[in-house]
Design a protein around this motif. Structure first.
Motif, PDB file in Angstrom:
ATOM      1  N   CYS A  87       0.719  -1.142   0.159  1.00 20.03           N
ATOM      2  CA  CYS A  87      -0.031   0.025  -0.193  1.00 20.03           C
ATOM      3  C   CYS A  87       0.846   1.259   0.155  1.00 20.03           C
ATOM      4  O   CYS A  87       1.720   1.485   1.009  1.00 20.03           O
ATOM      5  CB  CYS A  87      -0.930  -0.236   1.505  1.00 20.03           C
ATOM      6  SG  CYS A  87      -1.786   1.428   1.620  1.00 20.03           S
TER       7      CYS A  87
ATOM      8  N   SER B 293       0.540   3.429   3.084  1.00 25.03           N
ATOM      9  CA  SER B 293       1.533   2.826   4.098  1.00 25.03           C
ATOM     10  C   SER B 293       2.888   3.144   4.123  1.00 25.03           C
ATOM     11  O   SER B 293       3.439   3.587   5.289  1.00 25.03           O
ATOM     12  CB  SER B 293       1.355   1.223   4.261  1.00 25.03           C
ATOM     13  OG  SER B 293       2.267   0.607   5.301  1.00 25.03           O
TER      14      SER B 293
ATOM     15  N   CYS C 148      -5.338  -4.026   3.377  1.00 20.82           N
ATOM     16  CA  CYS C 148      -4.964  -3.631   4.582  1.00 20.82           C
ATOM     17  C   CYS C 148      -4.452  -5.133   5.371  1.00 20.82           C
ATOM     18  O   CYS C 148      -3.827  -4.744   6.551  1.00 20.82           O
ATOM     19  CB  CYS C 148      -6.102  -3.068   5.511  1.00 20.82           C
ATOM     20  SG  CYS C 148      -6.498  -1.331   4.676  1.00 20.82           S
TER      21      CYS C 148
ATOM     22  N   CYS D 197      -6.053   4.488   9.934  1.00 21.20           N
ATOM     23  CA  CYS D 197      -6.936   4.352   8.792  1.00 21.20           C
ATOM     24  C   CYS D 197      -8.525   3.731   9.168  1.00 21.20           C
ATOM     25  O   CYS D 197      -9.289   4.109   8.396  1.00 21.20           O
ATOM     26  CB  CYS D 197      -6.266   3.738   7.568  1.00 21.20           C
ATOM     27  SG  CYS D 197      -4.914   4.144   6.830  1.00 21.20           S
TER      28      CYS D 197
ATOM     29  N   CYS E 118      -1.422  -4.526   8.227  1.00 22.55           N
ATOM     30  CA  CYS E 118      -0.851  -3.172   8.078  1.00 22.55           C
ATOM     31  C   CYS E 118      -0.785  -2.569   9.567  1.00 22.55           C
ATOM     32  O   CYS E 118      -1.962  -2.496  10.298  1.00 22.55           O
ATOM     33  CB  CYS E 118      -1.650  -2.292   7.216  1.00 22.55           C
ATOM     34  SG  CYS E 118      -0.621  -0.491   7.043  1.00 22.55           S
TER      35      CYS E 118
HETATM   36  S1  SF4 Z   1      -4.346   0.767   7.039  1.00 25.86           S
HETATM   37 FE1  SF4 Z   1      -4.313   2.348   5.666  1.00 25.86          FE
HETATM   38  S2  SF4 Z   1      -2.034   2.360   5.405  1.00 25.86           S
HETATM   39 FE2  SF4 Z   1      -2.493   0.367   5.996  1.00 25.86          FE
HETATM   40  S3  SF4 Z   1      -2.628  -0.704   4.070  1.00 25.86           S
HETATM   41 FE3  SF4 Z   1      -4.983   0.066   4.660  1.00 25.86          FE
HETATM   42  S4  SF4 Z   1      -5.142   1.913   3.799  1.00 25.86           S
HETATM   43 FE4  SF4 Z   1      -2.995   1.235   3.540  1.00 25.86          FE
END
Ligand code: SF4
Length: 500
Positions: free
Chosen positions: A18, A21, A209, A221, A215
């Motif tokens: 991502c 990220s 995610c 998020c 993540c």
């Molecule tokens: S939590 Fe946010 S940063 Fe992490 S993969 Fe999902 S969208 Fe991307």
């Protein structure tokens, strides 16, 4: 090059998963979630496996991470290559602002071979990206790689005596794929760098995610997702992100007619804060149990490296159980337990204790019996001298989850789950796992592994104590839940005057 544009291997993989990220990691690291004990254990296990795999190419020299700056690691690697060292562990390279460490770099007959070591049991898509980046950096640094491989655990290996390294690990040659990905690597790096220099990318939450990794920016998020959302629906069969993308997120917004029966039931019961009781069903379930009634629960550990003879990688090995026995209906409940000594195969003593403590022909009640039955069956195969007695127990295992799975008893506070961790607070609200140091199976497994390396007798005793408390709570919970079911039928009979 600007410091923020430097990329390590883990940052590149983060960016593959991502872009947002990677952006957050570069500019807002403070927003990361705290790392859990389970994740830490997974990281540590990966490190141990890496060191063990070095024995596939013994006699190498390591470039340590700890205590050396990046520049020193690069210098040491260059020195070893120049000196003609055949095998370098953690060899370090830099090219175009990219830094990688190669688990094992070996000079084979035809040239350099690169080996990436993972504790998983198969090749995953992310491994190709990982090795392709290493190849890219090494090629850029002037190292011609002839072979690029992934080393992973062979889950078919059965330990017999000393660990046989070449059997414990499987080696997959990914050279052709990795070479074919080189232009993609260059493109990926370029787009990641443009992204890092721009505004935060507008990436919404999605399946990425948690694929391939959970993540560590989820807390940031996902903060707009309310409690009891489409993501809390149990079971499969629907595309949760499709509902999310349509703005149907909270339970109240979900189109009930599109959900499967069990999910609709979960949502309706929750919205109405309702409960369901089928006393006939409960009575039928209870009628199939008999005395002596044993409430039984195992704790298990698993390890990528089989710890004792006869074990396979990642095999679930019982090391502890708790047993509450009620010898006759309405009688007192007795407690028995077993917890293995660390660093020995726990199974022989555990089987002996089970066979002594579980009364012959008793009803062995478990919660979600597939787990306990499989462990008992495996032990009967691994210890054929006890097969008859273990199979006798195996055939008498009953499942306390049944009345909950069949919805004979359901309360909205179960949040759609039949797990004992959800059933207990719904039906026995004054009992929980919150007061315990160890409160789930993963923590129990970690505690057992800790016991095997702990030398301080006081800390060891504390671990034992906490493990015993946790496992006991599981079967205490079963006793209470069973009692609640009995009382439900009793109250119903009283209120209706029916006695059958
Ligand atoms: S939590 Fe946010 S940063 Fe992490 S993969 Fe999902 S969208 Fe991307």
């Amino acid at each position: 090059m600007k410091r923020s544009l430097y990329l390590s291997k883990s940052q590149y993989i983060r960016g593959i998963q991502c872009h947002k990220s990677l952006f957050l990691y570069k500019h807002h690291k403070e927003l990361r979630d705290e790392i859990s004990a389970t994740q830490q254990a997974i990281f540590s296990s990966g490190t141990d496996i890496g060191v063990l795999a070095q024995n596939l190419f013994p006699g190498g020299v390591e470039v340590p991470y700890e205590g050396l700056s990046i520049a020193e690691q690069l210098k040491m690697t260059g020195y070893m290559i120049a000196k003609g060292v055949r095998t370098i562990y953690e060899a370090s390279f830099e090219h175009d602002g990219l830094f990688v460490k190669v688990d094992i770099l070996h000079r084979g007959d035809k040239g350099w071979e690169l080996y990436e070591v993972k504790s998983s049991t198969a090749v995953k898509a992310v491994n190709y990206h990982d090795i392709a980046l290493q190849y890219y950096v090494l090629a850029g640094a002037g190292i011609k790689i002839k072979k690029s491989c992934l080393v992973h655990i062979n889950n078919q290996y059965v330990r017999n005596g000393k660990i046989e390294i070449d059997k414990l690990f499987a080696i997959n040659d990914l050279t052709v794929d990795v070479v074919g990905m080189q232009q993609d690597v260059a493109n990926n790096i370029s787009s990641m760098r443009s992204m890092i220099e721009g505004d935060m990318p507008l990436v919404d939450i999605g399946p990425h995610c948690s694929d391939p990794y959970d993540c560590d920016f989820r807390g940031h998020c996902w903060q707009h997702i309310p409690e009891n959302s489409v993501f809390d629906l149990r079971g499969r069969g629907i595309d949760k992100f499709a509902y999310y993308n349509r703005g149907q997120i909270a339970f109240a917004d979900l189109p009930l007619d599109e959900l499967n029966d069990s999910q609709r039931f979960q949502v309706e019961m929750h919205l109405n804060q309702d409960e369901q009781v089928d006393t006939d069903g409960i009575q039928e379930f209870l009628g199939n149990l008999w005395y002596p009634l044993c409430h039984f629960d195992f704790e298990t550990f698993m390890s990528p490296v089989p710890l004792h003879d006869g074990m396979r990688p990642y095999q679930q090995i019982p090391f502890q159980y708790s047993l509450h026995i009620q010898r006759q209906e309405g009688g007192a409940v007795e407690h028995y337990e077993f917890l293995a000594e660390p660093n020995v195969d726990p199974r022989p003593d555990l089987i002996k204790a089970m066979l002594e403590q579980i009364p012959k022909d008793s009803c062995v009640l478990t919660f979600n019996m597939a787990f306990e039955k499989t462990r008992i069956k495996e032990m009967s195969q691994d210890f054929p001298e006890h097969a008859e007695d273990l199979n006798h127990i195996h055939d008498r295992v009953m499942d306390l989850i049944v009345p909950f799975r069949k919805r004979y008893a359901y309360r909205w506070q179960q949040y759609g789950s039949n797990s004992i961790k959800n059933v207990l607070p719904a039906f026995v609200p004054d009992m929980s796992y919150k007061d315990l140091e160890i409160s789930n199976g993963g923590m129990a497994m970690d505690a057992y592994h800790l016991m095997c390396s702990e030398t301080d007798p006081i800390k060891l005793e504390l671990l034992r104590c906490n493990l015993l408390k946790y496992c006991k709570r599981d079967t205490e919970a079963m006793v209470k839940i069973h009692q609640v079911l009995v009382e439900m039928v009793f109250t119903w009979k009283l209120s209706t005057g029916i006695d059958h």
